[in-house]
Design a protein around this motif. Structure first.
Motif, PDB file in Angstrom:
ATOM      1  N   LEU A 201      -6.293  -5.886   1.838  1.00  0.00           N
ATOM      2  CA  LEU A 201      -5.083  -6.642   1.557  1.00  0.00           C
ATOM      3  C   LEU A 201      -4.783  -7.738   2.569  1.00  0.00           C
ATOM      4  CD1 LEU A 201      -4.820  -4.598  -0.688  1.00  0.00           C
ATOM      5  CD2 LEU A 201      -2.396  -4.445  -0.168  1.00  0.00           C
TER       6      LEU A 201
ATOM      7  N   VAL B  82      -3.432   4.850  -2.173  1.00  0.00           N
ATOM      8  CA  VAL B  82      -4.554   5.562  -1.567  1.00  0.00           C
ATOM      9  C   VAL B  82      -4.091   6.914  -1.053  1.00  0.00           C
ATOM     10  CG1 VAL B  82      -5.738   3.425  -0.904  1.00  0.00           C
ATOM     11  CG2 VAL B  82      -4.206   4.534   0.734  1.00  0.00           C
TER      12      VAL B  82
ATOM     13  N   PRO C 135      -0.639   4.760  -9.460  1.00  0.00           N
ATOM     14  CA  PRO C 135       0.057   3.512  -9.783  1.00  0.00           C
ATOM     15  C   PRO C 135       1.097   3.676 -10.898  1.00  0.00           C
ATOM     16  CG  PRO C 135      -2.253   3.064  -9.432  1.00  0.00           C
ATOM     17  CD  PRO C 135      -2.101   4.576  -9.426  1.00  0.00           C
TER      18      PRO C 135
ATOM     19  N   ILE D 104       0.860  -1.186   0.000  1.00  0.00           N
ATOM     20  CA  ILE D 104       0.000   0.000   0.000  1.00  0.00           C
ATOM     21  C   ILE D 104       0.892   1.230   0.000  1.00  0.00           C
ATOM     22  CG2 ILE D 104      -1.746   1.336   1.236  1.00  0.00           C
ATOM     23  CD1 ILE D 104      -2.606  -1.334   2.578  1.00  0.00           C
TER      24      ILE D 104
ATOM     25  N   GLY E  54      -1.439  -8.199  -3.492  1.00  0.00           N
ATOM     26  CA  GLY E  54      -2.358  -7.087  -3.671  1.00  0.00           C
ATOM     27  C   GLY E  54      -1.607  -5.779  -3.621  1.00  0.00           C
ATOM     28  N   TYR E  55      -2.190  -4.774  -4.232  1.00  0.00           N
ATOM     29  CA  TYR E  55      -1.512  -3.480  -4.329  1.00  0.00           C
ATOM     30  C   TYR E  55      -2.557  -2.380  -4.399  1.00  0.00           C
ATOM     31  CZ  TYR E  55       1.032   0.345  -6.672  1.00  0.00           C
ATOM     32  OH  TYR E  55       1.568   1.555  -7.023  1.00  0.00           O
ATOM     33  N   ARG E  56      -2.318  -1.317  -3.645  1.00  0.00           N
ATOM     34  CA  ARG E  56      -3.203  -0.150  -3.658  1.00  0.00           C
ATOM     35  C   ARG E  56      -2.376   1.120  -3.512  1.00  0.00           C
ATOM     36  NH1 ARG E  56      -6.211  -3.958  -3.797  1.00  0.00           N
ATOM     37  NH2 ARG E  56      -8.266  -4.322  -2.934  1.00  0.00           N
TER      38      ARG E  56
ATOM     39  N   GLU F  77      -9.491   5.636   3.800  1.00  0.00           N
ATOM     40  CA  GLU F  77      -8.872   4.969   2.648  1.00  0.00           C
ATOM     41  C   GLU F  77      -7.759   4.032   3.089  1.00  0.00           C
ATOM     42  OE1 GLU F  77      -7.984   7.289  -0.843  1.00  0.00           O
ATOM     43  OE2 GLU F  77      -9.600   8.706  -0.386  1.00  0.00           O
TER      44      GLU F  77
ATOM     45  N   ALA G  20      -7.906  -0.061   2.631  1.00  0.00           N
ATOM     46  CA  ALA G  20      -6.853  -0.752   1.880  1.00  0.00           C
ATOM     47  C   ALA G  20      -6.230  -1.863   2.722  1.00  0.00           C
ATOM     48  CB  ALA G  20      -5.787   0.244   1.431  1.00  0.00           C
TER      49      ALA G  20
END
Length: 167
Positions: free
Chosen positions: A69, A55, A29, A21, A51-53, A61, A65
């Protein structure tokens, strides 16, 4: 059982799922340098990005996230938002979420940061702890800080951390 035995037992778990994150009001991104770097380093360590975010530095947020994840990750690396400015809320958000804290992580990170940035290391609110069956690690958003945390603290203990969760 000593630390070396723990690491050996951990190696039998197979690839460790790591979530990433990035907390930033300006990154996407496409230009997330830290996210791109971690996407290279995690597989190089024999783990997988689960997983990837990216924010904004908004508590809701960040919380959402992390909640998303930890469903698939054993380790979640959060970068950004650990300072003391008005917009830095990552530490405060995570502090209210972590079930068991790992104070040694922040202490070691700041000690190692001292070598890079001197007394400014005290401004970092890097932290780590457990949350819903995963270890959540939060570090500053500078590329040097992310590299320091990954190379000196997270990667060397990655399997050990994941193994300890399952005991």
């Amino acid at each position: 059982m000593g630390t070396d035995a723990h690491r050996a037992a951990a190696a039998e778990l197979g690839p460790i799922a790591v979530g990433v994150i990035t907390v930033s009001d300006s990154r996407t991104p496409d230009d997330d340098t830290n996210g791109h770097w971690l996407h290279e380093r995690i597989p190089a360590a024999g783990a997988v990005v689960s997983g990837y975010r990216v924010v904004r530095d908004e508590p809701d947020e960040v919380r959402a996230a992390v909640d998303a994840l930890v469903e698939d990750a054993r380790i979640v690396v959060v970068n950004g938002g650990t300072g003391v400015s008005r917009r830095d809320t990552t530490y405060d958000t995570l502090a209210g979420m972590l079930e068991k804290t790992l104070p040694g992580f922040g202490e070691l990170f700041r000690m190692l940061s001292w070598e890079q940035v001197g007394s400014a290391a005290m401004l970092s609110r890097a932290t780590a702890g457990t949350y819903h069956g995963a270890v959540v690690v939060s570090v500053p958003g500078s590329p040097k800080a992310v590299a320091l945390a990954w190379e000196k603290l997270i990667e060397p203990e990655l399997a050990h951390l994941a193994w300890e969760l399952g005991r």
